[in-house]
Design an enzyme around this catalytic site. Structure first.
Site, mmCIF file in Angstrom:
data_model
loop_
_atom_site.group_PDB
_atom_site.id
_atom_site.type_symbol
_atom_site.label_atom_id
_atom_site.label_comp_id
_atom_site.label_asym_id
_atom_site.label_seq_id
_atom_site.Cartn_x
_atom_site.Cartn_y
_atom_site.Cartn_z
ATOM 1 C CG ASP A 1 -0.972 -5.955 3.800
ATOM 2 O OD1 ASP A 1 -1.405 -5.062 3.046
ATOM 3 O OD2 ASP A 1 -1.651 -6.444 4.712
ATOM 4 C CG HIS B 1 -1.929 -1.089 1.250
ATOM 5 N ND1 HIS B 1 -3.191 -0.916 0.719
ATOM 6 C CD2 HIS B 1 -1.881 -2.363 1.705
ATOM 7 C CE1 HIS B 1 -3.889 -2.046 0.866
ATOM 8 N NE2 HIS B 1 -3.115 -2.940 1.459
ATOM 9 C CG HIS C 1 -5.261 -10.207 4.199
ATOM 10 N ND1 HIS C 1 -3.950 -10.091 4.606
ATOM 11 C CD2 HIS C 1 -5.627 -8.980 3.731
ATOM 12 C CE1 HIS C 1 -3.553 -8.841 4.421
ATOM 13 N NE2 HIS C 1 -4.547 -8.150 3.882
ATOM 14 C CG HIS D 1 -7.489 -5.978 0.825
ATOM 15 N ND1 HIS D 1 -7.151 -5.430 -0.386
ATOM 16 C CD2 HIS D 1 -6.494 -5.619 1.686
ATOM 17 C CE1 HIS D 1 -6.002 -4.760 -0.266
ATOM 18 N NE2 HIS D 1 -5.588 -4.861 0.975
#
Lengths: 391, 391
Positions: A296, A60, A242, A210
Site C-alpha cells: 500500500d 500507489h 483494507h 478501497h
C-alpha cells in the site's frame, strides 16, 4: 538447449534441485540431481533459497515521495480531509513518472516481479497521474509486470466529472476500475457501486475497491460487493483492500460475510496496519476467503513508512497476527506470493515447469527464515532475465 | 592533537558540523565550519547523519538461536509452560558463548554500542548461562558495553535454590538483579519483591523486572515496585520490562500508577509487541515516566523474529503506536537512545563534547528518515574506535 541452469537451489519446500530456464520460462526442475540438464550458462547457488517472484498487489506509485525530497507527515482528522490535503500538496511534488520510477526500482531490487498500483483520478488532476504511471510502466516493461487501477481517490458522487474520467482512463491503459468507501466517502452505496461495477462490466475489467468503512456499514458493503460480483459473473476478479470491518467486528458477525466473499471469489487485501484492527487472516482463509498482503502506501502522505519489500510486509503481517510457527510464517509468505497472484488473476504463477521464470534467490534455509530474516536478494529474475542483483 | 576528524557530518538536529575525536572521547563539535580543527586522520562524511550509539536495554543473549541451527517455534499455553519447555530444549542448543557472540556481533554491526542482557539463573542450569554471557562480554569488551542482569526465569519462590544462585551471580559478575511476574509466576508478590529488592540493597545493584502480569494485579505490582524503589532510595535504578498492565487498562486507572513510577524514577521498557496491548508511550512520557524501547527476544524460543537492530525496533514502536509525524518519529528514536541510556544509568551518553565517542554514521537526512528507512550503518564507532563498517 537451455539458457541458464541454476544448480544447488533450495526450493521453498526444502528440497535441493537443479532449475533449467529456457527463453522466458522454467524448462525443468530436477529434484533427483541425476538428470543431465545443461545450458549455455550456469549458476551454482550453493544451497541458496529460490522463491517465486514476489507480488505486491496494492500500491500507489503516484503518491510516493521516493525519488523526491522528504515531506514531513501531516496528520488529518478524516479520510476526506486527508484527500483534500493531498490534492493541495500534489503541485509541490516531483513529477509522477520520476517518483513512480524510484518506487518501481526499489520494488524490483526487493524481488517484486508483479505489482498492482492505483492511479488517482479526479477532476483536478484528470488523467495526469495515470499518464505518469503508464510512462513509468513502459520504462520498466522488461523488468516488472504492472497492473493499473483507475482509482477515484476523491470519490465519484462527491466529485462530479470523475465518472467520465474513469471511463476515459479505462480506454487509455488502466486495467481495472477502483472504488472508495461507497458509504463513508461518497455517502451513496448504491450509486458508487452501480458506477464502478457498471464500468467494469462495460469495459470487461476487474474491480479493486478501497474499503475503510468499519462496523455494520462496512460489513453490509462487503455483502453487496459480493452480490454484485456474482450477479455480473465476476467471481475471481473483484478485490477489496483494507476491509477493516472484517477486523473490527466479532467473528459471529463476520462469518456470514466471509462466506459470501468466499463464494463470490472476492479477494481481501491487508497491510496489517500497526495501530488499527485488520482482517483476521487465518479465520478468513479457513472460511475460504483469498486473503493477500500488500505494501500500500510507501513513504507518502498517508504513511511515512514503507520499504517496497514484500518480505518485510510478510514479517509485519506475521508480527501483527501473532504468527510464530513455521506453518504460520509459511502462511505469511503465501499472502505475498500465491494468494496475491490469485487475487491479481495471474496465470502460470509460481515455481513450476512451463511458468514464466520469475524468481528470487536469497540466503535462507527455508521460507520461514526468509520471512523473519528478509535477507538481501542475491538475484531477482523476471521472465528469465536477471533484473536485480545483490540488492 | 585529535585522532580523527569527521567533516561534513549532519547532526541529529539537522546542522552540519565537524566532529573531532581525541582518545576515546568527543573533543569538539564545531557547527560554524570555521574552527581550525585538525587531526591525524580525517573522514569526509559528505553530509551523512551522525547519531549517538544505539542502546538496546533489554535482550537475552543466552536464549538466541543465532549462531546455531534453525529451531522451529513451538507455542505454549502459558508463560510457566513455556519456561519449562525452554529449560528442556536448552541441552540441544549450541553453547551460550557461541550464540551470544553471534547476537553481539549483529548488534554491533547494527550500531548498538550499549546493551543490557538478562541471564537465566535457575537450579537446573545454575550459573552456566551467566558464565557463557560473561565470556562473550569479555570477548567483545572493546566493541560494546554490556550490562548483565541475573534473571530468575524460572521464578524464585517457585524454584527453591534460585535465591542463593542469584546472590552468587551478583558476586560473580552480574550487574543487576532481575525479577519475574511476582504474582503470575511466583504467586507471592511480597516474597518475590522482598527477595530481589533485598539482594539489590545488599549488593548495591539496580533492579530490572519482567512484568507480564496484566490488569489490576499488574498495576498493583507496579505501585509496589515504585514504593520499594523509593523506600530503598533506588530512584533511577529500577526498570520494569513489558508492564502490559499499563496498556491493557484504561488511562484513568493507569494515571496514578504512572505518577508513582515517575516520582520513583522507575523506567518502563517496551518492545511494542505485534499482537498484544503495550504501554502507551506518549501518555506515559507526558506523565513523566521514562519509557524506552528494546529488542528483547531475538530469534529464540519466545519469538522467531528479531534483527538486533534498534532502528528497526524504533520503526516497530512507531508503527504500533501510530507515530507518523517527524516529532513522533523523533520520540521513537529517543526511546532507543537517550531514554534507554537514562534507564541503564549511563553517564556521559550522547553527542556532546567530553562524552565517549560512541556514534553511528548512516545515509539519512535526519532522525525521522533514519527511523523509517533504517539504512545500512556506514560506520559504527565505540569509544573512538570504528568497530563496524558498511554493515
Amino acid at each position: 538447449m537451455n539458457d541458464l541452469i541454476l544448480r544447488n537451489a533450495t526450493l521453498p519446500g526444502g528440497e535441493t534441485a537443479t532449475i533449467a530456464i529456457a527463453g522466458q520460462r522454467i524448462a525443468a526442475i530436477d529434484r533427483t540431481g541425476h538428470s543431465p540438464v545443461s545450458g549455455s550458462a550456469e549458476l551454482d547457488l550453493r544451497g541458496a533459497l529460490v522463491l517465486p517472484g514476489l507480488v505486491d498487489g496494492h500500491i500507489h506509485l503516484d503518491k510516493t515521495y521516493l525519488g523526491d525530497g522528504w515531506h514531513s507527515h501531516r496528520p488529518s482528522t478524516s479520510i476526506v480531509a486527508h484527500v483534500a490535503a493531498e490534492r493541495q500538496e500534489r503541485h509541490a511534488l516531483a513529477p509522477v513518472e520520476q517518483r513512480a520510477s524510484a518506487l518501481i526500482e526499489r520494488a524490483i531490487t526487493n524481488g517484486t516481479t508483479i505489482l498492482r498500483t492505483h492511479a488517482d483520478i479526479d477532476p483536478v488532476s484528470g488523467l495526469s497521474n495515470l499518464d505518469g504511471i503508464l510512462a513509468a510502466r513502459e520504462r520498466y516493461r522488461d523488468a516488472i509486470t504492472i497492473q493499473v487501477v483507475a482509482f477515484p481517490q476523491s470519490g465519484i458522487i462527491a466529485a462530479p466529472g470523475t465518472y467520465d474520467l474513469l471511463d476515459e482512463a479505462l480506454r487509455c491503459g488502466a486495467d481495472l476500475i477502483g472504488g472508495l468507501d461507497p458509504a463513508g466517502f461518497d455517502n451513496d452505496v448504491d450509486g458508487h457501486l452501480e458506477a464502478i461495477f457498471g464500468l467494469a462490466d462495460r469495459h470487461s475489467v476487474g474491480v479493486d475497491i478501497h474499503l475503510h468503512d468499519a462496523g455494520d456499514v462496512g460489513l453490509a458493503e462487503l455483502q453487496q460487493i459480493a452480490e454484485r460480483a456474482v450477479a455480473l459473473g465476476m467471481q475471481g476478479r473483484v478485490t477489496v483492500g483494507h476491509a477493516y470491518a472484517l477486523g473490527t467486528e466479532p467473528w459471529r458477525r463476520v462469518a456470514p460475510v466471509a462466506e459470501a466473499l468466499a463464494s463470490a471469489g472476492v479477494s481481501i487485501m491487508t497491510t496489517a496496519p500497526g495501530s488499527h484492527a485488520f482482517p483476521p487472516v487465518l479465520a478468513l482463509r479457513a472460511a475460504g476467503v483469498n486473503v493477500f498482503a500488500a505494501n500500500d502506501n510507501i513513504r507518502d502522505s498517508w504513511s511515512p513508512f514503507g520499504e517496497a519489500d514484500m518480505l518485510e510486509r510478510m514479517m509485519l503481517v506475521a508480527y501483527r497476527s501473532g504468527f510464530t510457527t513455521d506453518a504460520e510464517l509459511d502462511v505469511a509468505f503465501d499472502l505475498g506470493t500465491n494468494a496475491a497472484a490469485r487475487a491479481l488473476g495471474i496465470e502460470g504463477y509460481g515455481l513450476a515447469v512451463g511458468n514464466p521464470a520469475d524468481l528470487v534467490v536469497l540466503d535462507a534455509r527455508h521460507v520461514a527464515e526468509a520471512v523473519v530474516a528478509r535477507p538481501p536478494r542475491r538475484y531477482v529474475m523476471r521472465h528469465g532475465v536477471i533484473v536485480a542483483q545483490d540488492g
